[in-house]
Design a protein around this motif. Structure first.
Motif, short mmCIF file in Angstrom:
data_model
loop_
_atom_site.label_atom_id
_atom_site.label_comp_id
_atom_site.label_asym_id
_atom_site.label_seq_id
_atom_site.Cartn_x
_atom_site.Cartn_y
_atom_site.Cartn_z
N ALA A 1 0.82 -1.21 0.00
CA ALA A 1 0.00 0.00 0.00
C ALA A 1 0.85 1.25 0.00
O ALA A 1 0.39 2.34 -0.39
N ALA A 2 2.10 1.13 0.44
CA ALA A 2 2.98 2.31 0.47
C ALA A 2 3.48 2.71 -0.91
O ALA A 2 4.24 3.68 -1.03
N GLY A 3 3.07 1.97 -1.93
CA GLY A 3 3.47 2.33 -3.28
C GLY A 3 4.75 1.68 -3.74
O GLY A 3 5.50 2.26 -4.52
N GLU A 4 5.01 0.45 -3.28
CA GLU A 4 6.19 -0.30 -3.67
C GLU A 4 5.79 -1.69 -4.12
O GLU A 4 4.84 -2.28 -3.59
N LEU A 5 6.53 -2.18 -5.09
CA LEU A 5 6.39 -3.56 -5.54
C LEU A 5 7.59 -4.34 -5.03
O LEU A 5 8.74 -3.99 -5.32
N GLU A 6 7.33 -5.41 -4.27
CA GLU A 6 8.39 -6.22 -3.70
C GLU A 6 8.44 -7.57 -4.40
O GLU A 6 7.42 -8.23 -4.56
N ILE A 7 9.64 -7.94 -4.82
CA ILE A 7 9.86 -9.25 -5.45
C ILE A 7 10.86 -10.00 -4.58
O ILE A 7 11.96 -9.49 -4.31
N VAL A 8 10.49 -11.20 -4.17
CA VAL A 8 11.39 -12.06 -3.40
C VAL A 8 11.44 -13.41 -4.08
O VAL A 8 10.40 -14.07 -4.25
N LEU A 9 12.61 -13.82 -4.50
CA LEU A 9 12.80 -15.11 -5.17
C LEU A 9 13.89 -15.87 -4.43
O LEU A 9 15.01 -15.36 -4.29
N ALA A 10 13.55 -17.05 -3.95
CA ALA A 10 14.49 -17.87 -3.18
C ALA A 10 14.63 -19.22 -3.85
O ALA A 10 13.62 -19.87 -4.16
N SER A 11 15.86 -19.65 -4.09
CA SER A 11 16.12 -20.95 -4.70
C SER A 11 17.10 -21.72 -3.83
O SER A 11 17.95 -21.12 -3.15
N PRO A 12 17.02 -23.05 -3.83
CA PRO A 12 17.94 -23.85 -3.02
C PRO A 12 19.39 -23.64 -3.45
O PRO A 12 19.68 -23.46 -4.64
#
Length: 422
Positions: free
Chosen positions: A356-367
């Motif tokens: 809602a603060a106006g940010e797009l968050e991308i989190v990608l985790a791989s082994p």
């Protein structure tokens, strides 16, 4: 004698004579001005009035040289005839700024001023010096001057020294022409060279060209590089189970087909950008987002060659086009890195959240792999490209080990700096 009569000196002398020819129209206007307030005097018979007309001519020449096209014309002549060293560049193109026009006017005034002096000396002194040298050999030359020549031994000495005096006059003329030509050559890079504004504009053009090259490199690296990595791994896996698991082979071939079809479309988009940026023309605005966005993410995840656990938060469909496109590329490069370097301990976890603060968050985790992956020659551009994409939008990225996984995090503002300025 090379500095006085060499090829470079002769070219500079010719350059000065051209300047004298360019001065003539202004000089004639100056004589008309002198004649207006001194009608009883013949200007051409009075050296003082000629100097006054010369003084009137120089400001008129300076004013006419303020036009932008005066600089490229002067540059062309100076390059051809001034004998400039190759490490002293001159400016190309018309003078657009006030500073450039003033410098061009100063150069033109110096050129025609020195050219007028050297041309006048050449026209007057050469025949006079030749006549002086001939006094000893031709009686016809001595008769008009007999009343001015001394009698007796004095005349003998005058006639004996006359050839040397004539030669001295020519040497002095040659030295003056060489000195004036050297002065012009020395001042040309200062007055006709790039101004600070020209250098700033050139630096901005180089920066823009470099930005275009980097953008195209990122597009090619992310789209084509990801596709080749996925196709290579899927084809290798299909080859290993070709006889034992036909269904897996069929699925792998389908994924390869979908990946290559999608990549051909992306490559066509990149080539369109290349044509538009290279030729300055093309469809759409230069900053208009092109290529796939988050709406195409399902197709990417289905055929990326890895099991992906995807979680979405917020409203990804409301993400602006430019941010959506860069987010897609970041995810694509992250999956490509996981495909090349990741382990086999479980699926890749992907979370995309619109805050809602106006940010797009991308989190990608791989082994993490069981052992470090071999470093590819020329590799290592993916993470740098991801960081560049985020910085261009005003965001930031982080990458590193976290809880037994390799985690990539990107925070992108939904309103880019350009939109905020507007």
């Amino acid at each position: 004698m090379t500095p006085l009569l060499g090829r470079r000196a002769r070219q500079r002398w010719l350059h000065l004579i051209i300047g004298g020819a360019l001065l003539m129209p202004y000089f004639l206007v100056g004589t008309v001005i002198v004649g207006l307030y001194r009608p009883d005097v013949n200007v051409f018979n009075s050296p003082v009035n000629q100097l006054i007309a010369f003084a009137y001519a120089l400001p008129m020449a300076a004013v006419t040289a303020l036009v932008p096209l005066a600089r490229p014309l002067s540059v062309a002549v100076a390059r051809a005839l001034c004998g400039l060293p190759p490490d002293r560049p001159l400016a190309d193109g018309p003078a657009r700024t006030r500073q450039a026009r003033v410098r061009s006017a100063a150069w033109f005034t110096l050129h025609v001023g020195l050219g007028g002096v050297i041309s006048g000396m050449t026209l007057a002194l050469v025949p006079f010096a030749v006549g002086v040298m001939g006094l000893s050999f031709f009686a016809g030359l001595r008769e008009p001057l007999s009343m001015y020549l001394p009698e007796g031994l004095g005349r003998t000495w005058v006639l004996a020294l006359a050839p040397f005096a004539g030669i001295a006059m020519l040497v002095a003329l040659t030295g003056c022409a060489a000195a004036a030509g050297a002065l012009l050559a020395n001042r040309a890079p200062v007055l006709l060279g790039p101004t600070p504004d020209d250098r700033l504009a050139a630096a901005e053009r180089r920066a823009a060209e470099l930005a275009v090259r980097n953008r195209l490199a990122r597009e090619l690296h992310d789209s084509v590089g990801h596709a080749l990595s996925a196709v290579t791994l899927q084809a290798g896996a299909a080859r290993r189970v070709l006889d034992s698991d036909p269904e897996f082979v069929r699925a792998a071939l389908t994924a390869i087909e979908e990946t290559t079809r999608r990549t051909v479309g992306e490559l066509d988009t990149v080539l369109g950008l290349l044509r538009r940026d290279g030729n300055g023309a093309g469809d759409g605005a230069p900053d208009q987002p092109s290529g796939p966005g988050l709406d195409a993410l399902d197709g990417l995840l289905a055929h990326c060659g890895l099991p992906v656990a995807y979680v979405a938060g917020g409203d990804p469909d409301g993400v602006p086009g430019a941010v959506s496109r860069e987010a897609y590329r970041i995810v694509q490069e992250g999956l490509s890195n996981a495909l090349r370097h990741g382990g086999r301990g479980g699926p890749v976890r992907l979370r995309i959240t619109v805050h809602a603060a106006g940010e797009l968050e991308i989190v990608l985790a791989s082994p993490l792999p069981e052992r470090p992956a071999a470093v590819r020659p020329g590799g290592g551009r993916g993470l740098r490209g991801i960081a560049e994409r985020a910085v261009l939008l005003g965001g930031r990225t982080e990458a590193g080990e976290h809880d037994g996984h390799w985690r990539l995090t990107a925070l992108l503002p939904l309103h880019t700096p350009a939109q905020e300025q507007r």
